[in-house]
Design an enzyme around this catalytic site. Structure first.
Site, short mmCIF file in Angstrom:
data_model
loop_
_atom_site.label_atom_id
_atom_site.label_comp_id
_atom_site.label_asym_id
_atom_site.label_seq_id
_atom_site.Cartn_x
_atom_site.Cartn_y
_atom_site.Cartn_z
N ASP A 49 -10.88 4.65 -9.63
CA ASP A 49 -10.97 3.59 -9.21
C ASP A 49 -12.34 3.17 -8.72
O ASP A 49 -12.72 1.46 -8.41
CB ASP A 49 -9.61 2.90 -8.23
CG ASP A 49 -8.47 2.19 -9.98
OD1 ASP A 49 -8.25 2.34 -10.97
OD2 ASP A 49 -7.57 2.46 -9.42
N GLY A 50 -12.62 3.99 -7.75
CA GLY A 50 -13.52 4.06 -6.89
C GLY A 50 -14.89 3.88 -7.47
O GLY A 50 -15.56 2.61 -7.26
N ASN A 119 -12.27 -5.79 -2.92
CA ASN A 119 -10.17 -5.04 -2.79
C ASN A 119 -10.20 -5.85 -1.34
O ASN A 119 -9.33 -6.67 -1.33
CB ASN A 119 -10.18 -3.86 -2.90
CG ASN A 119 -9.92 -3.33 -4.02
OD1 ASN A 119 -9.73 -3.38 -5.31
ND2 ASN A 119 -10.14 -1.42 -4.28
N GLU A 120 -11.29 -5.98 -0.31
CA GLU A 120 -10.70 -6.23 0.87
C GLU A 120 -11.63 -6.02 1.57
O GLU A 120 -12.66 -4.92 1.49
CB GLU A 120 -9.12 -4.98 1.28
CG GLU A 120 -9.27 -4.16 2.35
CD GLU A 120 -9.51 -3.01 0.96
OE1 GLU A 120 -10.39 -1.50 1.11
OE2 GLU A 120 -8.19 -3.16 0.31
N ASP A 149 -4.13 -1.03 14.95
CA ASP A 149 -4.74 -0.11 14.89
C ASP A 149 -5.88 -0.88 13.72
O ASP A 149 -7.39 -0.04 13.58
CB ASP A 149 -4.34 0.93 13.96
CG ASP A 149 -4.18 1.88 14.42
OD1 ASP A 149 -3.57 1.42 15.97
OD2 ASP A 149 -3.09 2.87 14.31
N THR A 160 -2.71 -3.86 -4.23
CA THR A 160 -2.51 -2.66 -4.85
C THR A 160 -3.26 -1.60 -4.22
O THR A 160 -2.18 0.04 -4.48
CB THR A 160 -1.91 -3.15 -6.50
OG1 THR A 160 -3.32 -2.55 -6.89
CG2 THR A 160 -1.34 -4.03 -7.03
N ALA A 161 -3.77 -1.83 -3.15
CA ALA A 161 -4.94 -1.45 -2.77
C ALA A 161 -4.23 -0.77 -0.93
O ALA A 161 -3.40 -0.02 -0.92
CB ALA A 161 -6.18 -1.25 -3.14
N LEU A 164 -1.72 -2.90 0.34
CA LEU A 164 -0.05 -2.35 -0.49
C LEU A 164 0.47 -1.12 0.96
O LEU A 164 1.31 -0.90 1.09
CB LEU A 164 -0.03 -1.68 -1.83
CG LEU A 164 0.96 -1.40 -2.29
CD1 LEU A 164 2.31 -2.75 -1.52
CD2 LEU A 164 1.65 -1.02 -3.77
N SER A 165 -0.36 -0.14 1.27
CA SER A 165 -0.51 0.78 1.73
C SER A 165 0.07 0.63 2.58
O SER A 165 0.32 1.35 3.52
CB SER A 165 -1.33 2.11 1.46
OG SER A 165 -2.05 2.53 0.52
#
Length: 260
Positions: A49-50, A119-120, A149, A160-161, A164-165
């Site tokens: 994915d990276g 992604n973000e 944080d 979903t990356a 999601l975590s």
């Protein structure tokens, strides 16, 4: 279903540095040939994915669709690897259109930094001190102080990356929303984030920036010691990813919500 021409035959293969990815690239070039980027109809990315994100970033203005095959450690954005019937798979593939985020970060020296995130965009504390953020949406302050944080804004493709975590929501690709998700919120402790319309303009202001320094990261581009971060979806950029028939990105996002 993606149909740029009657039948795709001209492929450009690219691969991550992993040995298995490089070996796959050589094998596939020997079998299907290697078109130049100027002549190719589809880019085939071999890695995880990276590497898919890296390939998308490198082709922001190219317009070519990208078909990934997993030769890495994580492959949510990748198709299964197979050397057989590759042209048939690509010609039957389903297309997902991704609109990235534009980040404008202003650091403590008042320098402006611009970057694109597929992604973000995430804000992260740089020291043991919690970050203190003020959050505005479309020029209206919605949260006067968030002790945490960090926080992030994720696209549907990126939901979903990291999102999601951080216990953010999974977003269907066609939902036309963005996820605003706190990372380990301390106060207000019960705040779990928000879903924003895709046209929303998000502004983070870092409070006590000298005592509580914060970095801003757009995918893999980092700016240290930021004062303000502005984030908005860029509808002028459309990235096309190809997925095997029946294994579209929409289907993967939906299936992820029922995984246990």
């Amino acid at each position: 279903m993606f149909k740029p021409e009657p039948f795709v035959t001209r492929l450009h293969f690219t691969a991550s540095d992993r040995p298995e990815a490089q070996e796959a690239r050589e094998t596939l070039i020997a079998r299907y040939g290697q078109a130049s980027l100027a002549e190719a109809q589809v880019i085939v990315a071999l890695g995880g994915d990276g590497f898919m994100l890296e390939t998308l970033h490198e082709n922001l203005s190219g317009g070519l669709p990208i078909y990934g095959m997993n030769r890495g450690s994580v492959g949510f954005l990748m198709n299964e690897y197979s050397e057989d019937a590759l042209l048939e798979r690509i010609n039957a593939a389903e297309s997902a259109v991704i609109h990235p985020l534009q980040m404008v970060a202003i650091d403590t020296d008042r320098r402006e930094h611009r970057a694109v995130a597929i992604n973000e965009v995430s804000l992260l504390r740089q020291t043991r001190q919690t970050a203190k953020l003020r959050i505005s949406i479309d020029d209206k302050v919605r949260l006067g102080e968030l002790s945490c944080d960090g926080a992030l804004v994720a696209t549907p493709a990126g939901s979903t990356a990291y999102n999601l975590s951080a216990h953010g929501p999974i977003i269907p690709l066609d939902a036309r929303v963005l996820a605003l998700t706190p990372i380990s919120a301390f106060r207000p402790r019960r705040w779990r984030g928000a879903l924003l319309g895709h046209t929303a303009r998000v502004k983070f202001e870092i409070m006590e920036a000298d005592k509580r320094p914060v970095s801003a990261v757009a995918d893999n581009f980092e700016v240290r010691d930021v004062l303000e971060v502005h984030i908005a979806e860029d509808r002028d950029v459309a990235l096309h990813m190809l997925f095997d028939a029946g294994r579209s990105l929409e289907e993967r996002v939906l299936a992820e919500q029922f995984s246990v």
